[in-house]
Design a protein around this motif. Structure first.
Motif, PDB file in Angstrom:
ATOM      1  N   LEU A 127       0.785  -1.175  -0.327  1.00 50.26           N
ATOM      2  CA  LEU A 127      -0.166  -0.152   0.285  1.00 50.26           C
ATOM      3  C   LEU A 127       1.022   1.422   0.149  1.00 50.26           C
ATOM      4  N   ASP A 128       1.740   0.880   1.058  1.00 47.90           N
ATOM      5  CA  ASP A 128       2.869   2.183   0.702  1.00 47.90           C
ATOM      6  C   ASP A 128       3.285   2.757  -0.860  1.00 47.90           C
ATOM      7  N   ARG A 129       4.040   2.207  -1.218  1.00 56.04           N
ATOM      8  CA  ARG A 129       4.384   1.769  -1.953  1.00 56.04           C
ATOM      9  C   ARG A 129       3.475   2.655  -3.825  1.00 56.04           C
ATOM     10  N   TRP A 130       2.045   1.611  -3.388  1.00 56.12           N
ATOM     11  CA  TRP A 130       1.105   2.611  -3.788  1.00 56.12           C
ATOM     12  C   TRP A 130       0.883   3.518  -3.959  1.00 56.12           C
ATOM     13  N   LEU A 131       1.111   4.084  -2.924  1.00 60.36           N
ATOM     14  CA  LEU A 131       0.671   5.217  -2.441  1.00 60.36           C
ATOM     15  C   LEU A 131       1.160   6.905  -2.998  1.00 60.36           C
ATOM     16  N   TYR A 132       3.158   6.185  -2.737  1.00 58.83           N
ATOM     17  CA  TYR A 132       3.038   7.048  -3.014  1.00 58.83           C
ATOM     18  C   TYR A 132       4.087   7.142  -4.731  1.00 58.83           C
ATOM     19  N   GLN A 133       3.417   5.805  -5.747  1.00 53.11           N
ATOM     20  CA  GLN A 133       2.999   6.590  -6.670  1.00 53.11           C
ATOM     21  C   GLN A 133       2.388   7.101  -7.179  1.00 53.11           C
ATOM     22  N   LEU A 134       0.850   6.921  -6.507  1.00 51.90           N
ATOM     23  CA  LEU A 134      -0.168   7.922  -6.780  1.00 51.90           C
ATOM     24  C   LEU A 134      -0.093   9.384  -6.569  1.00 51.90           C
ATOM     25  N   ALA A 135       0.740   9.187  -5.280  1.00 51.00           N
ATOM     26  CA  ALA A 135       1.562  10.587  -4.917  1.00 51.00           C
ATOM     27  C   ALA A 135       2.237  11.525  -6.150  1.00 51.00           C
ATOM     28  N   GLU A 136       3.427  10.255  -6.724  1.00 51.38           N
ATOM     29  CA  GLU A 136       4.412  10.971  -7.628  1.00 51.38           C
ATOM     30  C   GLU A 136       3.399  11.226  -9.030  1.00 51.38           C
ATOM     31  N   SER A 137       2.776  10.585  -9.661  1.00 45.52           N
ATOM     32  CA  SER A 137       1.400  10.376 -10.408  1.00 45.52           C
ATOM     33  C   SER A 137       1.274  12.042 -10.843  1.00 45.52           C
ATOM     34  N   LEU A 138       0.092  12.223  -9.335  1.00 40.26           N
ATOM     35  CA  LEU A 138       0.073  13.563  -9.283  1.00 40.26           C
ATOM     36  C   LEU A 138       0.992  14.454  -9.808  1.00 40.26           C
ATOM     37  N   ILE A 139       2.156  14.456  -9.110  1.00 43.88           N
ATOM     38  CA  ILE A 139       2.999  15.922  -9.191  1.00 43.88           C
ATOM     39  C   ILE A 139       3.191  16.131 -10.783  1.00 43.88           C
ATOM     40  N   ARG A 140       3.297  15.058 -11.106  1.00 37.27           N
ATOM     41  CA  ARG A 140       3.859  15.374 -12.532  1.00 37.27           C
ATOM     42  C   ARG A 140       2.647  15.990 -13.992  1.00 37.27           C
ATOM     43  N   VAL A 141       1.460  15.754 -12.760  1.00 37.37           N
ATOM     44  CA  VAL A 141       0.804  16.434 -13.222  1.00 37.37           C
ATOM     45  C   VAL A 141       0.254  17.673 -13.247  1.00 37.37           C
ATOM     46  N   HIS A 142       0.508  18.756 -12.621  1.00 41.33           N
ATOM     47  CA  HIS A 142       0.674  19.448 -11.449  1.00 41.33           C
ATOM     48  C   HIS A 142       2.136  20.004 -12.245  1.00 41.33           C
ATOM     49  N   ALA A 143       2.528  19.384 -12.714  1.00 44.63           N
ATOM     50  CA  ALA A 143       4.093  19.873 -13.102  1.00 44.63           C
ATOM     51  C   ALA A 143       3.954  20.417 -14.670  1.00 44.63           C
ATOM     52  N   VAL A 144       2.817  20.287 -15.144  1.00 43.05           N
ATOM     53  CA  VAL A 144       2.203  20.730 -16.847  1.00 43.05           C
ATOM     54  C   VAL A 144       1.899  21.902 -16.076  1.00 43.05           C
ATOM     55  N   GLU A 145       2.451  22.744 -17.461  1.00 46.89           N
ATOM     56  CA  GLU A 145       1.776  24.705 -17.691  1.00 46.89           C
ATOM     57  C   GLU A 145       0.754  24.373 -18.113  1.00 46.89           C
ATOM     58  N   VAL A 146       0.232  24.700 -17.539  1.00 48.68           N
ATOM     59  CA  VAL A 146      -1.210  25.536 -17.565  1.00 48.68           C
ATOM     60  C   VAL A 146      -1.224  26.012 -18.607  1.00 48.68           C
ATOM     61  N   GLY A 147      -0.867  26.615 -18.650  1.00 46.08           N
ATOM     62  CA  GLY A 147      -1.331  28.815 -20.237  1.00 46.08           C
ATOM     63  C   GLY A 147      -3.004  29.025 -20.025  1.00 46.08           C
ATOM     64  N   ALA A 148      -2.729  28.670 -21.059  1.00 48.64           N
ATOM     65  CA  ALA A 148      -4.388  29.189 -21.863  1.00 48.64           C
ATOM     66  C   ALA A 148      -5.211  28.460 -21.121  1.00 48.64           C
ATOM     67  N   HIS A 149      -5.562  27.946 -20.871  1.00 49.57           N
ATOM     68  CA  HIS A 149      -6.212  26.934 -20.992  1.00 49.57           C
ATOM     69  C   HIS A 149      -7.374  26.477 -20.276  1.00 49.57           C
ATOM     70  N   PRO A 150      -8.987  27.363 -21.149  1.00 51.22           N
ATOM     71  CA  PRO A 150      -9.808  27.633 -21.149  1.00 51.22           C
ATOM     72  C   PRO A 150     -11.463  27.582 -19.502  1.00 51.22           C
ATOM     73  N   ALA A 249       2.956  11.780   1.239  1.00 51.95           N
ATOM     74  CA  ALA A 249       3.755  11.592   0.253  1.00 51.95           C
ATOM     75  C   ALA A 249       3.795  12.638  -0.551  1.00 51.95           C
ATOM     76  N   TYR A 250       2.702  13.218  -0.712  1.00 50.55           N
ATOM     77  CA  TYR A 250       2.683  14.181  -1.584  1.00 50.55           C
ATOM     78  C   TYR A 250       3.540  15.477  -1.060  1.00 50.55           C
ATOM     79  N   ARG A 251       3.411  15.608  -0.174  1.00 55.00           N
ATOM     80  CA  ARG A 251       4.498  16.759   0.350  1.00 55.00           C
ATOM     81  C   ARG A 251       5.165  16.957   0.447  1.00 55.00           C
ATOM     82  N   SER A 252       6.042  15.541   0.697  1.00 56.72           N
ATOM     83  CA  SER A 252       7.557  15.343   0.164  1.00 56.72           C
ATOM     84  C   SER A 252       7.830  15.558  -0.696  1.00 56.72           C
ATOM     85  N   LEU A 253       7.188  14.684  -1.538  1.00 55.19           N
ATOM     86  CA  LEU A 253       7.759  15.380  -3.114  1.00 55.19           C
ATOM     87  C   LEU A 253       7.944  16.636  -3.738  1.00 55.19           C
TER      88      LEU A 253
END
Length: 311
Positions: A127-150, A249-253
């Motif tokens: 479970l801990d490894r699974w949760l870590y990867q959920l957090a890691e993947s979400l951080i990668r989404v949030h790293a996308v430049e949002v730009g002018a997404h309407p 996990a999200y906060r630490s990453l």
């Protein structure tokens, strides 16, 4: 994602031709089948295509919910734009092929995209490894430049008109939470958010995240919306400790770039109202049989108390 059942559901000849034309010259459609329990608000069809000897796995989302279309008549454009935005994320996402904006070819508005490998995993061995990867993947989404997404974030509920739920043991506490959400939102930067990030929208291969799906709600918004939305589902599925470990996990990453505020946990929590909470069909379809409504209510009440204590 689940493999299609051969020839279970036929598309019209016009729709099949549209799919073939969108993929490219020399494409033939091999099979079409439903993708059960993957979406509760639209129909998803798994399509096998062959182009110049190369096999292709596709997904066609058809927006058949008339109420949803009335509220958001641009759903197909929204998902198409979100897929284009998400494609630069450092995590696999479906690739947009085409969309039928007016439903002229597919009878209803529709989006055609590639189908990612993998399957939903809701009974992780670690479970801990699974949760870590959920957090890691979400951080990668949030790293996308949002730009002018309407498209921008807004709550699904009308907060001032909410009332405490009758199914809870602590209606007064829910009332306080609703009151707290009528205060000004916490200040903070906006980014590109998935808006429906939860474990049933994440695919896995060999215990590694293989992709994130269901981008129709993606928008500009606070990071806390995605974090809180996922935490709420984790509470219902596994209890508060799992949700807290995901947050850790999200906060630490993320480091100092992320400032946690319980406001967003409360906001995503009251999205359940008026309730009562129900078991998401996808959970049982993907092998979750340990959750019942009584447990969910107890867990949500405990989670509410915990979040309110953080204010």
């Amino acid at each position: 994602m689940p493999e299609p059942a051969q020839d279970v559901e036929k598309l019209s000849p016009e729709a099949l031709q549209w799919v073939a034309d969108a993929v490219g010259l020399g494409t033939t459609i091999q099979s079409v089948g439903p993708m059960a329990a993957v979406s509760t608000s639209s129909t998803l069809l798994a399509i096998e295509a062959l182009r110049n000897g190369r096999s292709m796995k596709l997904v066609l989302r058809r927006f058949v919910n008339e109420g949803w279309l009335r509220e958001e008549p641009d759903l197909e454009r929204h998902e198409a734009a979100s897929l284009e935005k998400a494609r630069v994320a450092d995590v696999p996402t479906p690739e947009l092929i085409a969309y039928d904006e007016a439903g002229d070819r597919c009878c209803v508005p529709a989006v055609l995209m590639t189908r990612l490998p993998g399957s939903v995993e809701l009974n992780p061995g670690n479970l801990d490894r699974w949760l870590y990867q959920l957090a890691e993947s979400l951080i990668r989404v949030h790293a996308v430049e949002v730009g002018a997404h309407p498209w921008s974030y807004s709550p699904y509920n009308d907060i001032p008109h909410l009332t405490p739920p009758g199914w809870s043991r602590f209606p007064e506490l829910w009332g306080k939470a609703i009151g707290a959400l009528q205060e000004p939102r916490p200040e903070g930067p906006e980014c590109f958010i998935h808006r429906d990030y939860h474990p049933a929208n994440v695919l896995w291969v060999d215990n590694r995240v293989s992709g994130i799906v269901d981008w129709v709600n993606a928008c500009r918004g606070p990071v806390g919306v995605d974090v809180g939305w996922c935490r709420r589902d984790l509470v219902q599925l596994y209890g508060q400790p799992a949700a807290d470990r995901f947050l850790h996990a999200y906060r630490s990453l993320a480091g100092p770039s992320f400032e946690y505020h319980p406001y967003w946990d409360l906001m995503t929590l009251v999205e359940l109202l008026p309730g009562p909470p129900t078991i998401y069909p996808g959970w049982t379809a993907f092998g979750v049989h340990h959750v019942n409504r009584r447990d969910m209510i107890e867990r949500l009440d405990e989670y509410l108390a915990s979040v309110m204590a953080r204010l």
